[in-house]
Design a protein around this motif. Structure first.
Motif, PDB file in Angstrom:
ATOM      1  N   GLY A  34       0.794  -1.220   0.000  1.00 40.52           N
ATOM      2  CA  GLY A  34       0.000   0.000   0.000  1.00 40.52           C
ATOM      3  C   GLY A  34       0.823   1.264   0.000  1.00 40.52           C
ATOM      4  N   GLU A  35       0.159   2.365  -0.310  1.00 39.42           N
ATOM      5  CA  GLU A  35       0.776   3.690  -0.289  1.00 39.42           C
ATOM      6  C   GLU A  35      -0.054   4.590   0.616  1.00 39.42           C
ATOM      7  N   ILE A  36       0.608   5.323   1.495  1.00 39.79           N
ATOM      8  CA  ILE A  36      -0.082   6.266   2.371  1.00 39.79           C
ATOM      9  C   ILE A  36      -0.122   7.610   1.661  1.00 39.79           C
ATOM     10  N   THR A  37      -1.341   8.131   1.429  1.00 33.65           N
ATOM     11  CA  THR A  37      -1.472   9.416   0.743  1.00 33.65           C
ATOM     12  C   THR A  37      -1.707  10.558   1.725  1.00 33.65           C
ATOM     13  N   LYS A  38      -2.241  10.256   2.899  1.00 40.45           N
ATOM     14  CA  LYS A  38      -2.487  11.293   3.904  1.00 40.45           C
ATOM     15  C   LYS A  38      -2.423  10.651   5.289  1.00 40.45           C
ATOM     16  N   GLU A  39      -1.874  11.383   6.234  1.00 35.94           N
ATOM     17  CA  GLU A  39      -1.795  10.909   7.616  1.00 35.94           C
ATOM     18  C   GLU A  39      -2.149  12.073   8.536  1.00 35.94           C
ATOM     19  N   ASP A  40      -3.006  11.804   9.518  1.00 37.99           N
ATOM     20  CA  ASP A  40      -3.443  12.852  10.425  1.00 37.99           C
ATOM     21  C   ASP A  40      -3.562  12.267  11.834  1.00 37.99           C
ATOM     22  N   VAL A  41      -2.789  12.811  12.760  1.00 37.00           N
ATOM     23  CA  VAL A  41      -2.850  12.368  14.157  1.00 37.00           C
ATOM     24  C   VAL A  41      -3.887  13.226  14.872  1.00 37.00           C
ATOM     25  N   TRP A  42      -4.971  12.596  15.322  1.00 36.44           N
ATOM     26  CA  TRP A  42      -6.047  13.322  15.986  1.00 36.44           C
ATOM     27  C   TRP A  42      -5.773  13.514  17.466  1.00 36.44           C
ATOM     28  N   GLY A  43      -4.846  12.765  18.015  1.00 39.71           N
ATOM     29  CA  GLY A  43      -4.486  12.919  19.419  1.00 39.71           C
ATOM     30  C   GLY A  43      -5.179  11.913  20.328  1.00 39.71           C
ATOM     31  N   LYS A  44      -4.948  12.101  21.626  1.00 38.32           N
ATOM     32  CA  LYS A  44      -5.477  11.190  22.638  1.00 38.32           C
ATOM     33  C   LYS A  44      -6.903  11.606  22.983  1.00 38.32           C
TER      34      LYS A  44
END
Length: 112
Positions: A34-44
């Motif tokens: 797979g390829e990651i196109t977007k990554e977003d850490v929403w937090g705890k």
């Protein structure tokens, strides 16, 4: 390759060293082709109900492009990965995403 949305709940104790857990998750995705196109850490965030006796989790969202065999391979590995409390992998609805983008563009044009 098809587009998917992946949301992963990571063990809250790993919040201080989140990058190591994220590298492991990224590796699982790329090893499956797979390829990651977007990554977003929403937090705890607090969970509605406890999962494995945990009341909090670190939420991370990914947009990924995966070949046909990858979702099953990723699911099998995530099920035995200690860092991952829960995950949700769903196919992206391209028509809904396009409609949302056009609505955002129209709103921005009307505000300008």
């Amino acid at each position: 390759m098809k587009n998917y949305e992946l949301t992963v709940l990571i063990h809250p104790d790993l919040e201080a060293n989140l990058e190591q857990a994220l590298e492991k998750i990224r590796g699982i995705i790329t090893e499956a082709g797979g390829e990651i196109t977007k990554e977003d850490v929403w937090g705890k965030k607090k969970l509605e109900y406890s999962i494995r006796h945990e009341n909090f989790a670190v939420y991370v969202y990914f947009d990924v492009a995966l070949p046909a065999t990858a979702p099953l391979r990723i699911s099998n590995v995530f099920n035995i990965t200690d860092e991952v409390l829960r995950y949700l992998l769903v196919k992206t609805d391209e028509r809904a995403r396009a409609a949302l983008e056009s609505a955002k563009a129209e709103k921005a044009a009307s505000e300008a």
